[in-house]
Design a protein around this motif. Structure first.
Motif, PDB file in Angstrom:
ATOM      1  N   ASN A 203      87.995  52.208 -57.676  1.00 13.60           N
ATOM      2  CA  ASN A 203      87.047  51.111 -57.524  1.00 13.60           C
ATOM      3  C   ASN A 203      85.650  51.509 -57.980  1.00 13.60           C
ATOM      4  N   ARG A 204      85.262  52.743 -57.663  1.00  8.01           N
ATOM      5  CA  ARG A 204      83.933  53.219 -58.080  1.00  8.01           C
ATOM      6  C   ARG A 204      83.841  53.301 -59.600  1.00  8.01           C
ATOM      7  N   ALA A 205      84.923  53.742 -60.235  1.00  8.39           N
ATOM      8  CA  ALA A 205      84.952  53.788 -61.698  1.00  8.39           C
ATOM      9  C   ALA A 205      84.772  52.386 -62.282  1.00  8.39           C
ATOM     10  N   CYS A 206      85.395  51.395 -61.644  1.00  8.81           N
ATOM     11  CA  CYS A 206      85.266  50.016 -62.110  1.00  8.81           C
ATOM     12  C   CYS A 206      83.847  49.500 -61.906  1.00  8.81           C
ATOM     13  N   GLU A 207      83.242  49.831 -60.772  1.00 12.83           N
ATOM     14  CA  GLU A 207      81.864  49.399 -60.516  1.00 12.83           C
ATOM     15  C   GLU A 207      80.908  49.936 -61.573  1.00 12.83           C
ATOM     16  N   ILE A 208      81.039  51.224 -61.878  1.00 14.90           N
ATOM     17  CA  ILE A 208      80.157  51.838 -62.875  1.00 14.90           C
ATOM     18  C   ILE A 208      80.410  51.244 -64.250  1.00 14.90           C
ATOM     19  N   GLN A 209      81.691  51.015 -64.590  1.00 13.34           N
ATOM     20  CA  GLN A 209      82.004  50.414 -65.890  1.00 13.34           C
ATOM     21  C   GLN A 209      81.403  49.021 -65.995  1.00 13.34           C
ATOM     22  N   MET A 210      81.520  48.216 -64.954  1.00 17.90           N
ATOM     23  CA  MET A 210      80.977  46.865 -64.991  1.00 17.90           C
ATOM     24  C   MET A 210      79.462  46.905 -65.190  1.00 17.90           C
ATOM     25  N   ALA A 211      78.787  47.811 -64.483  1.00 18.22           N
ATOM     26  CA  ALA A 211      77.338  47.928 -64.623  1.00 18.22           C
ATOM     27  C   ALA A 211      76.955  48.429 -66.015  1.00 18.22           C
ATOM     28  N   THR A 212      77.718  49.375 -66.534  1.00 15.70           N
ATOM     29  CA  THR A 212      77.420  49.946 -67.852  1.00 15.70           C
ATOM     30  C   THR A 212      77.592  48.909 -68.951  1.00 15.70           C
ATOM     31  N   PHE A 213      78.700  48.181 -68.915  1.00 18.73           N
ATOM     32  CA  PHE A 213      78.967  47.201 -69.966  1.00 18.73           C
ATOM     33  C   PHE A 213      77.963  46.056 -69.931  1.00 18.73           C
ATOM     34  N   ALA A 214      77.375  45.807 -68.758  1.00 21.40           N
ATOM     35  CA  ALA A 214      76.362  44.759 -68.669  1.00 21.40           C
ATOM     36  C   ALA A 214      75.103  45.139 -69.435  1.00 21.40           C
ATOM     37  N   MET A 215      74.922  46.440 -69.688  1.00 27.20           N
ATOM     38  CA  MET A 215      73.720  46.915 -70.376  1.00 27.20           C
ATOM     39  C   MET A 215      73.952  47.151 -71.869  1.00 27.20           C
ATOM     40  N   GLY A 216      75.202  47.203 -72.285  1.00 26.96           N
ATOM     41  CA  GLY A 216      75.469  47.443 -73.705  1.00 26.96           C
ATOM     42  C   GLY A 216      76.679  48.335 -73.905  1.00 26.96           C
ATOM     43  N   ARG A 217      76.741  48.994 -75.035  1.00 27.35           N
ATOM     44  CA  ARG A 217      77.867  49.864 -75.360  1.00 27.35           C
ATOM     45  C   ARG A 217      77.844  51.106 -74.483  1.00 27.35           C
ATOM     46  N   ALA A 218      79.016  51.574 -74.116  1.00 27.66           N
ATOM     47  CA  ALA A 218      79.128  52.771 -73.279  1.00 27.66           C
ATOM     48  C   ALA A 218      79.410  53.997 -74.139  1.00 27.66           C
ATOM     49  N   ARG A 219      78.873  55.111 -73.716  1.00 23.75           N
ATOM     50  CA  ARG A 219      79.140  56.377 -74.397  1.00 23.75           C
ATOM     51  C   ARG A 219      80.456  56.937 -73.841  1.00 23.75           C
ATOM     52  N   PRO A 220      81.468  57.144 -74.684  1.00 28.32           N
ATOM     53  CA  PRO A 220      82.764  57.613 -74.178  1.00 28.32           C
ATOM     54  C   PRO A 220      82.726  59.069 -73.738  1.00 28.32           C
ATOM     55  N   VAL A 221      83.556  59.391 -72.770  1.00 25.63           N
ATOM     56  CA  VAL A 221      83.753  60.773 -72.347  1.00 25.63           C
ATOM     57  C   VAL A 221      84.802  61.383 -73.266  1.00 25.63           C
ATOM     58  N   PRO A 222      84.510  62.509 -73.915  1.00 24.60           N
ATOM     59  CA  PRO A 222      85.516  63.133 -74.785  1.00 24.60           C
ATOM     60  C   PRO A 222      86.805  63.424 -74.017  1.00 24.60           C
ATOM     61  N   GLU A 223      87.929  63.250 -74.673  1.00 24.74           N
ATOM     62  CA  GLU A 223      89.209  63.408 -73.991  1.00 24.74           C
ATOM     63  C   GLU A 223      89.362  64.798 -73.383  1.00 24.74           C
ATOM     64  N   ALA A 224      88.917  65.823 -74.096  1.00 24.05           N
ATOM     65  CA  ALA A 224      89.050  67.191 -73.567  1.00 24.05           C
ATOM     66  C   ALA A 224      88.285  67.338 -72.250  1.00 24.05           C
ATOM     67  N   VAL A 225      87.118  66.701 -72.172  1.00 23.33           N
ATOM     68  CA  VAL A 225      86.331  66.756 -70.937  1.00 23.33           C
ATOM     69  C   VAL A 225      87.028  65.971 -69.830  1.00 23.33           C
ATOM     70  N   ALA A 226      87.565  64.802 -70.175  1.00 21.80           N
ATOM     71  CA  ALA A 226      88.270  63.987 -69.191  1.00 21.80           C
ATOM     72  C   ALA A 226      89.492  64.725 -68.642  1.00 21.80           C
ATOM     73  N   ILE A 227      90.192  65.423 -69.484  1.00 16.48           N
ATOM     74  CA  ILE A 227      91.353  66.204 -69.039  1.00 16.48           C
ATOM     75  C   ILE A 227      90.926  67.240 -68.014  1.00 16.48           C
ATOM     76  N   ARG A 228      89.804  67.916 -68.278  1.00 12.36           N
ATOM     77  CA  ARG A 228      89.307  68.907 -67.325  1.00 12.36           C
ATOM     78  C   ARG A 228      88.876  68.246 -66.027  1.00 12.36           C
ATOM     79  N   CYS A 229      88.211  67.088 -66.144  1.00  5.71           N
ATOM     80  CA  CYS A 229      87.750  66.389 -64.935  1.00  5.71           C
ATOM     81  C   CYS A 229      88.936  65.992 -64.058  1.00  5.71           C
ATOM     82  N   SER A 230      89.961  65.459 -64.682  1.00  2.00           N
ATOM     83  CA  SER A 230      91.137  65.039 -63.930  1.00  2.00           C
ATOM     84  C   SER A 230      91.813  66.232 -63.263  1.00  2.00           C
ATOM     85  N   ARG A 231      91.852  67.339 -63.969  1.00  7.09           N
ATOM     86  CA  ARG A 231      92.449  68.562 -63.416  1.00  7.09           C
ATOM     87  C   ARG A 231      91.618  69.119 -62.274  1.00  7.09           C
ATOM     88  N   ASP A 232      90.292  69.023 -62.386  1.00  2.00           N
ATOM     89  CA  ASP A 232      89.404  69.634 -61.399  1.00  2.00           C
ATOM     90  C   ASP A 232      89.071  68.704 -60.229  1.00  2.00           C
TER      91      ASP A 232
END
Length: 263
Positions: A203-232
């Protein structure tokens, strides 16, 4: 400070009940009050369901669910309704059960052996992201923790038809965070606190996405970083408490507001 486990001793005014069931009831009632405190309510709709411990059910599939017609702020340990996998009331409760609510929960409880708890919400952010063609995108700290942890299930209308269950289970696979397209969010877990940790993060991820998209384009998280985040991201891991510390902290907040959920 006491935890919800320490608070869950069966009070003398409660009818004779197995202490394991009473503990489960207090924990679930506390969770309903937490949802209310967080604003995760939808009038009298949506559900959190919890399996009755096998020490009580004798191995039969039994579940606790909110009484239909009560707001989450009115749910208590004693007015939770005990039902079977078909939604039949087992405990002489005067309250009905919403069949549209339990169909999805029953399918997950029955189809996923590890689904001890199931939570479903219609938060504004959750439904908004569920309505996006691309769903949750890898653009923030919280969505990165859910990399390859999110399942999607297509909208099939109001969930009153049991035949939707097998398709839902197939789409979920082993993923504990679920986006029901055009509908809302769902999470399941091996414990109630773990399920809460998954749903809160989604839900928090959705809240941040909704707020971000309201301001414009979002900067993507590189997949390699996301993989580490999910693991950690250890808050989902039973070896690191699986959300118990967060849940206990929120229970203490609820206790300071209104501890009547323990009635």
């Amino acid at each position: 400070m006491t935890t919800v486990e320490q608070q869950s001793a069966c009070p003398s005014k409660t009818p004779v009940m197995h202490p394991d069931e009473w503990h489960a009831r207090v924990q679930l009632a506390a969770c309903y009050r937490i949802f209310d405190m967080l604003g995760w309510t939808e009038m009298i709709y949506n559900h959190i369901t919890l399996r009755v411990p096998e020490s009580v059910s004798g191995g039969e599939r039994q579940f606790l669910i909110n009484p239909f017609g009560l707001h989450y702020s009115e749910v208590t340990a004693s007015n939770l309704v005990k039902i079977d996998a078909q939604g039949r009331v087992l405990d002489r409760s005067p309250y009905p059960v919403n069949p549209a609510g339990f169909v999805v929960h029953a399918a997950i409880h029955e189809g996923l052996p590890g689904a001890h708890c199931v939570m479903h919400t219609h938060t504004t952010a959750g439904v908004a992201v569920a309505c996006l063609e691309d769903g949750l995108q890898q653009t923030n700290f919280y969505s990165a923790q859910l990399h390859e942890r999110v399942a999607y299930h297509d909208f099939e209308g109001i969930t009153v038809h049991a035949q939707e269950g097998p398709r839902l289970i197939e789409h979920i696979g082993d993923k504990q965070a679920v986006i029901l397209r055009n509908h809302g969010l769902l999470a399941w877990g091996h414990t109630l606190p773990q399920t809460f940790a998954v749903l809160w993060t989604l839900n928090r991820a959705c809240e941040i996405q909704m707020a971000t998209f309201a301001m414009g384009r979002a900067r993507p998280v590189p997949e390699a970083v996301a993989i580490r985040c999910s693991r950690d991201a250890l808050q989902f891991d039973p070896k690191h408490g699986a959300g118990q510390d967060v849940f206990d902290a929120l229970v203490r907040r609820v206790d300071r507001i209104d501890a009547s959920y323990k009635d």
